[in-house]
Design a protein around this motif. Structure first.
Motif, short mmCIF file in Angstrom:
data_model
loop_
_atom_site.label_atom_id
_atom_site.label_comp_id
_atom_site.label_asym_id
_atom_site.label_seq_id
_atom_site.Cartn_x
_atom_site.Cartn_y
_atom_site.Cartn_z
N ILE A 12 51.54 -22.98 104.37
CA ILE A 12 50.47 -22.24 105.01
C ILE A 12 49.11 -22.73 104.50
O ILE A 12 48.95 -23.03 103.31
N GLU A 13 48.17 -22.84 105.41
CA GLU A 13 46.81 -23.15 104.99
C GLU A 13 46.15 -21.90 104.44
O GLU A 13 46.58 -20.78 104.72
N LYS A 40 43.30 -15.96 111.82
CA LYS A 40 42.87 -16.43 110.50
C LYS A 40 42.19 -15.29 109.77
O LYS A 40 41.57 -14.43 110.39
N ASP A 57 45.22 -19.24 107.17
CA ASP A 57 46.10 -18.99 108.30
C ASP A 57 46.90 -17.70 108.12
O ASP A 57 47.36 -17.38 107.02
N MET A 80 45.57 -17.65 117.87
CA MET A 80 45.84 -17.79 116.46
C MET A 80 45.03 -16.75 115.67
O MET A 80 43.97 -16.30 116.12
#
Length: 354
Positions: A302-303, A352, A306, A350
């Motif tokens: 995972i970043e 974040k 994220d 997405m």
């Protein structure tokens, strides 16, 4: 869940009650729903043939606007008393317990004992001097720990594994009176504040009924244990501003906060929603309802910012290389939904963290 009873009274009074014995006059003070459960236990105990006492009056917070339409309604305690057929003229709702008119009427009742359970008002010395057997309080912590307005919430926020409920005499100093008895409870890391409050006040009700004979005959006053002020901790009132989550903190800290602030004020967070088709983004506010610690996070998975959807939950990276698993969410003006329903509603967008 493990419960352990502790009492500073070796044996409760076993005075025999005869049909000619005059019942002791007890006044109950409480306001929210958890207080209503204590009042219900007192009603039931007072109705027993061998009961020592009768409920002479009830003191509670004034009616207030509690629903979305702000309709003025009686406190849960007042409503419960009315539902049980208690005389409305014996339900007092002073704005402050030190009001002269209220104290005059209160004194005329000649109360022998007052019992408080989340009443929500400071009791002045003029009040405390009236009942001949004093005032006792059901406090949902192991005193002297967590003195103050939010003992259950602050204990959960601290991640305690053990808490409990205390029955203590009321003095002018906040939650500092001698402790008559207590009961300890071992808790897991998923229980939320509303459920723990219900549990502790239920146990406190049983503790109170158990100790009433010794309180009325005065023996509890001689055996109650003074608190060690050097070990005292405080549980200040929660503010709405505390409800925001910062994902820079450790996931355990955030999970404990979600459990502690469940019910009111809840916990809120902001996340960024990104449309991968055009790169446009927006910020959404969420109410985080249910969480747990996510144990499957690896740095290569995972970043840093994220938010993943995995095994039916949202995994949000947090401070110290930890991650919070969010299981239940609520958007403003919407009902709470599970993480899967929320994720499906994103339709490929997405998430974040900010």
């Amino acid at each position: 869940m493990i419960r352990r009873f502790c009492s500073f009274n070796v044996t409760a009074s076993s005075s025999t009650i005869t049909s000619t014995t005059k019942k002791k006059r007890l006044v109950f003070l409480g306001s929210p729903q958890v207080s209503a459960s204590v009042l219900d236990a007192l009603f039931n105990a007072s109705a027993a043939p061998d009961s020592l006492f009768e409920i002479t009056a009830i003191v509670t917070q004034p009616p207030s606007g509690r629903d979305r339409g702000r309709k003025v309604m009686p406190s849960p305690v007042a409503q419960h008393a009315l539902d049980r057929g208690f005389p409305s003229d014996l339900i007092f709702t002073p704005v402050k317990a030190g009001e002269e008119a209220f104290l005059f009427n209160f004194k005329s009742l000649e109360p022998e004992l007052c019992v408080t359970a989340a009443y929500g008002n400071i009791l002045p010395t003029k009040f405390l001097n009236i009942p001949s057997k004093g005032t006792v309080n059901i406090h949902p912590s192991l005193l002297p720990l967590y003195r103050g307005a939010a003992p259950v919430q602050r204990a959960l926020q601290d991640g305690v594994k053990e808490t409990g409920v205390s029955l203590a005499y009321t003095v002018r100093k906040l939650d500092a009176g001698p402790v008559i008895a207590c009961e300890r409870v071992t808790i897991d890391d998923q229980i939320k504040a509303p459920d723990l409050l219900d549990l502790l006040f239920d146990l406190g009700s049983k503790l109170l009924i158990r100790e009433l004979p010794s309180i009325f005959d005065g023996s509890a006053n001689g055996i109650a244990e003074e608190q060690d002020d050097s070990k005292a901790t405080l549980a200040p009132k929660i503010t709405p501003e505390e409800s925001w989550l910062s994902f820079d903190e450790d996931a355990q800290v955030l999970h404990n906060k979600v459990r502690a602030f469940a019910g009111w004020p809840g916990t809120r967070a902001r996340l960024k929603v990104i449309d991968p088709s055009n790169g446009e983004s927006s910020i959404i506010e969420l109410k985080i309802i249910t969480t747990r610690i996510y144990g499957g996070l690896r740095s290569q998975d995972i970043e840093a910012n994220d938010v993943l959807f995995t095994k039916g939950s949202l995994a949000i990276p947090c401070g110290g290389g930890t991650a919070l698993e969010v299981l239940e969410i609520q958007l403003p003006g919407k009902r709470a939904v599970n993480a899967a329903s929320f994720w499906n509603g994103l339709r490929g967008q997405m998430l974040k963290k900010l």
